[in-house]
Each structure stands twice: as C-alpha cells, then as structure tokens.
Design a protein around this motif. Structure first.
Motif, PDB file in Angstrom:
ATOM      1  N   PRO A   1      -4.666  -9.117  -3.262  1.00 58.24           N
ATOM      2  CA  PRO A   1      -4.413  -7.876  -4.000  1.00 58.24           C
ATOM      3  C   PRO A   1      -5.621  -6.944  -4.034  1.00 58.24           C
ATOM      4  O   PRO A   1      -5.476  -5.729  -3.860  1.00 58.24           O
ATOM      5  N   ARG A   2      -6.815  -7.515  -4.214  1.00 62.23           N
ATOM      6  CA  ARG A   2      -7.990  -6.651  -4.248  1.00 62.23           C
ATOM      7  C   ARG A   2      -8.155  -5.915  -2.916  1.00 62.23           C
ATOM      8  O   ARG A   2      -8.457  -4.718  -2.900  1.00 62.23           O
ATOM      9  N   ARG A   3      -7.970  -6.617  -1.816  1.00 69.52           N
ATOM     10  CA  ARG A   3      -8.093  -5.960  -0.507  1.00 69.52           C
ATOM     11  C   ARG A   3      -7.066  -4.840  -0.355  1.00 69.52           C
ATOM     12  O   ARG A   3      -7.363  -3.781   0.220  1.00 69.52           O
ATOM     13  N   LEU A   4      -5.858  -5.070  -0.869  1.00 63.24           N
ATOM     14  CA  LEU A   4      -4.823  -4.034  -0.794  1.00 63.24           C
ATOM     15  C   LEU A   4      -5.292  -2.760  -1.484  1.00 63.24           C
ATOM     16  O   LEU A   4      -5.211  -1.666  -0.918  1.00 63.24           O
ATOM     17  N   TYR A   5      -5.796  -2.900  -2.723  1.00 60.45           N
ATOM     18  CA  TYR A   5      -6.186  -1.716  -3.489  1.00 60.45           C
ATOM     19  C   TYR A   5      -7.459  -1.075  -2.949  1.00 60.45           C
ATOM     20  O   TYR A   5      -7.578   0.156  -2.946  1.00 60.45           O
TER      21      TYR A   5
ATOM     22  N   GLY B   1       0.863  14.788 -13.693  1.00 59.40           N
ATOM     23  CA  GLY B   1      -0.371  15.221 -14.354  1.00 59.40           C
ATOM     24  C   GLY B   1      -1.498  14.219 -14.312  1.00 59.40           C
ATOM     25  O   GLY B   1      -2.561  14.458 -14.898  1.00 59.40           O
ATOM     26  N   ALA B   2      -1.313  13.084 -13.633  1.00 62.94           N
ATOM     27  CA  ALA B   2      -2.377  12.074 -13.572  1.00 62.94           C
ATOM     28  C   ALA B   2      -3.527  12.575 -12.702  1.00 62.94           C
ATOM     29  O   ALA B   2      -3.317  13.242 -11.688  1.00 62.94           O
ATOM     30  N   THR B   3      -4.737  12.206 -13.107  1.00 62.92           N
ATOM     31  CA  THR B   3      -5.935  12.572 -12.354  1.00 62.92           C
ATOM     32  C   THR B   3      -6.699  11.357 -11.856  1.00 62.92           C
ATOM     33  O   THR B   3      -7.663  11.493 -11.108  1.00 62.92           O
ATOM     34  N   GLN B   4      -6.287  10.141 -12.267  1.00 63.10           N
ATOM     35  CA  GLN B   4      -7.000   8.927 -11.879  1.00 63.10           C
ATOM     36  C   GLN B   4      -6.043   7.739 -11.905  1.00 63.10           C
ATOM     37  O   GLN B   4      -5.031   7.755 -12.610  1.00 63.10           O
ATOM     38  N   ALA B   5      -6.380   6.728 -11.096  1.00 61.95           N
ATOM     39  CA  ALA B   5      -5.563   5.519 -11.017  1.00 61.95           C
ATOM     40  C   ALA B   5      -6.455   4.313 -11.238  1.00 61.95           C
ATOM     41  O   ALA B   5      -7.642   4.315 -10.877  1.00 61.95           O
ATOM     42  N   VAL B   6      -5.875   3.255 -11.833  1.00 67.99           N
ATOM     43  CA  VAL B   6      -6.633   2.048 -12.142  1.00 67.99           C
ATOM     44  C   VAL B   6      -5.745   0.833 -11.952  1.00 67.99           C
ATOM     45  O   VAL B   6      -4.513   0.913 -12.071  1.00 67.99           O
ATOM     46  N   VAL B   7      -6.377  -0.292 -11.622  1.00 64.33           N
ATOM     47  CA  VAL B   7      -5.643  -1.547 -11.460  1.00 64.33           C
ATOM     48  C   VAL B   7      -6.628  -2.689 -11.714  1.00 64.33           C
ATOM     49  O   VAL B   7      -7.841  -2.520 -11.544  1.00 64.33           O
ATOM     50  N   GLY B   8      -6.119  -3.850 -12.114  1.00 61.62           N
ATOM     51  CA  GLY B   8      -6.998  -4.963 -12.474  1.00 61.62           C
ATOM     52  C   GLY B   8      -6.689  -6.249 -11.735  1.00 61.62           C
ATOM     53  O   GLY B   8      -6.232  -7.219 -12.358  1.00 61.62           O
ATOM     54  N   PRO B   9      -6.939  -6.347 -10.426  1.00 58.64           N
ATOM     55  CA  PRO B   9      -6.669  -7.590  -9.689  1.00 58.64           C
ATOM     56  C   PRO B   9      -7.759  -8.624  -9.910  1.00 58.64           C
ATOM     57  O   PRO B   9      -8.808  -8.335 -10.504  1.00 58.64           O
ATOM     58  N   ARG B  10      -7.526  -9.839  -9.419  1.00 60.60           N
ATOM     59  CA  ARG B  10      -8.580 -10.854  -9.413  1.00 60.60           C
ATOM     60  C   ARG B  10      -9.796 -10.296  -8.671  1.00 60.60           C
ATOM     61  O   ARG B  10      -9.673  -9.660  -7.624  1.00 60.60           O
TER      62      ARG B  10
ATOM     63  N   ARG C   1       0.826  -1.210   0.000  1.00 62.77           N
ATOM     64  CA  ARG C   1       0.000   0.000   0.000  1.00 62.77           C
ATOM     65  C   ARG C   1       0.858   1.257   0.000  1.00 62.77           C
ATOM     66  O   ARG C   1       0.541   2.244  -0.674  1.00 62.77           O
ATOM     67  N   ALA C   2       1.957   1.227   0.766  1.00 56.01           N
ATOM     68  CA  ALA C   2       2.833   2.396   0.794  1.00 56.01           C
ATOM     69  C   ALA C   2       3.440   2.664  -0.578  1.00 56.01           C
ATOM     70  O   ALA C   2       3.540   3.821  -1.020  1.00 56.01           O
TER      71      ALA C   2
END
Length: 304
Positions: free
Chosen positions: A283-287, A266-275, A252-253
C-alpha cells in the motif's frame, strides 16, 4: 466524562487537524461504524467541553496481555497539565496499555514517556500527504483497459459490500502479510448494515465512494474517500482490489479519481495512513507512486 457522540468527536478531530495528526474525520467516521472489523470498546473516556480528546479502550481477555487504546488529544489546544491528566486517567482504566501516537505530536509523547510509556517496536504507520493544487501527474495513472471507474450506485449496495468483502477477506490479508492460513478463518465482517451506517455518517460523500467495474459488469475494486471541508483534506480509507484484478493499476487509478473528485468538492490536500514498516509495503508503494510523501510516523507506545 464519557462520550461516544460522533458529532462531538468529528468536531474535536477536525478543529485542529493537520497532516501530522493520527486521526482524520474520516478515520473517526469509519471507526464509528466498525467498518474495520473492530469490536465495540470496553471503556470510553473523554475530556473537555467542548471535547478536547477521547480514548477507546479494549481490555484484554487475560491479565497477561496489555489493553489496547485508541487515543486522541487535540494538538495545540491541550495544555501539558491536561495531557498529563488524560494519560493518568487512561492508566486508571488500564495500568498496562498500548497506544499509537504520532512522533510529531511531541507534547503528547512527552506526557506518555513521563508516565513510563516507551516505544514498543513492531509495525508502525506512515502519514502520507500531497497537495491537490496540480493533478497533472495523475494522467500517468489512467483507468486500465477493460475497466471503468464511477461512484457506486444506490441499486448495487449488495455488490458494493461484496467487493469490499472479497478485497479484505481475512485469509487473503494473512497471505499478503506472510502469516499462516489455517483454513478456519471467518469471512470479512463487512455487511450491508455496516455500509448503510457508513453512508449515514455526516462526512460520507457518495461522489467519493468509487468502484471499478470490469468488462463483464462485476465490481473489481473500490476506494472510499472522506472529505473534510474545514481543512480541505481528503482521506483514503479503505481502498481494495479484488484478487483476480490485482497488479493492473486499479488501486492507483481509483485514488487518482478520488483526488480529482475531492478537488472538485474543494479539497486542497490528500492524506492516507498505510503501514510504514517493511512488513506490508505494497500500500505504501501504491500511494508513493501518486507522489504522496511521508509527513509523520505513528508508532506504538506501551507501559512496562
């Protein structure tokens, strides 16, 4: 039309990107370098000029198993006729094939189901998203005591590769998935050459290639962010913590630092694709602990 041209693929995926889309430019660059350990596809097909979509197909070793395809058809810009034609061409390459598709891309789902594809069950992936407008909540995820987080240095390429290899050791991944470990598993296929290929892609940014350094100077974890200036989005792919440093909040850090660095770019959004299913929930719980929320579900569709 057949193409493996990275620039064309990046432009195709970036042109219409939304958080509901399966591929981000970072996924395209990562797959291009085979950093995920995947072999080169047996067949590649592409549609449109400029590129509207493409598919990589891995043919099975026997006729008993279906082929596997990675399929992208740009949403909003492909007509139902073009979608149907692309699916037909894919089926000419392999009459039995499995593809992963976002349920939110309804027109593509309709084109597949009209040709006999059905949801095949099994593992599925969630698209998780958050805004970067306010990152004050990330203060709750500081770097653990005894560690420091920083960009990887050019003079520690071998160490950067080795921490990836430790984190994604195949036997370790099997244990985390509760799969049997035989002891004959090969080590990670990640290598210095692959990381050099990653660094050579046009969307790699050294500011987003972060490592966590332990008190003894060894590298304990890493996280790689991919920034797309056109959409103002950053993708996490991949992130890993070494087995002797797990459960201390390093993942997480690292992701918090990637988001801060990406915002500065310049990013305004973040995305990730875990199970998304319960087979590998960590991983999903982390994000989700970083206030990322599900915006799409990517599931497998297969022909009979």
């Amino acid at each position: 039309m057949r193409t493996t041209d990275l620039a064309a693929r990046l432009a195709c995926v970036g042109r219409t990107w939304t958080p509901q889309q399966r591929l981000h430019v970072g996924n395209v660059a990562w797959a291009h370098t085979h950093g995920d350990g995947s072999p080169a596809p047996d067949v590649t097909v592409a549609w449109g000029d400029p590129l509207l979509g493409f598919a990589d197909v891995w043919l099975p070793a026997s006729t008993v198993e279906p082929a596997t395809a990675s399929l992208h058809l740009a949403p909003q810009t492909t007509t139902p006729h073009q979608l149907a034609g692309a699916v037909d061409e894919l089926l000419r390459v392999a009459s039995r094939v499995t593809v992963e598709v976002p349920l939110q891309q309804a027109e593509l789902v309709d084109a597949l189901t009209a040709r006999g594809f059905r949801e095949s069950g099994g593992p599925w992936f969630a698209q998780l998203w958050r805004s970067l407008a306010d990152l004050s909540d990330l203060d709750a995820h500081p770097t653990p005591d005894g560690y420091s987080i920083r960009p990887a240095r050019p003079d520690e390429l071998a160490e950067r590769v080795e921490v990836h290899r430790r984190c994604w050791d195949p036997a370790r991944i099997k244990r985390m998935l509760d799969l049997p470990v035989t002891g004959d598993e090969a080590g990670s296929s990640y290598s210095v050459d692959k990381h050099l290929a990653v660094m050579a892609t046009p969307v790699y940014r050294g500011e987003l290639d972060l490592v966590a350094e332990a008190a003894d100077g060894s590298l304990a974890a890493f996280g790689l962010g991919w920034f797309d200036p056109e959409s103002g989005s950053v993708l996490f792919e991949p992130v890993g913590t070494g087995p002797h440093h797990a459960r201390r909040g390093l993942g997480r850090a690292l992701c918090a630092e990637i988001m801060r660095a990406a915002r500065d770019l310049g990013a305004t959004q973040a995305v990730v694709g875990p199970r998304g299913d319960g087979g590998y929930p960590v991983p999903r719980r982390l994000y989700e602990g970083l206030r990322m929320r599900e915006v799409a579900q990517v599931v497998s569709f297969a022909t009979a």
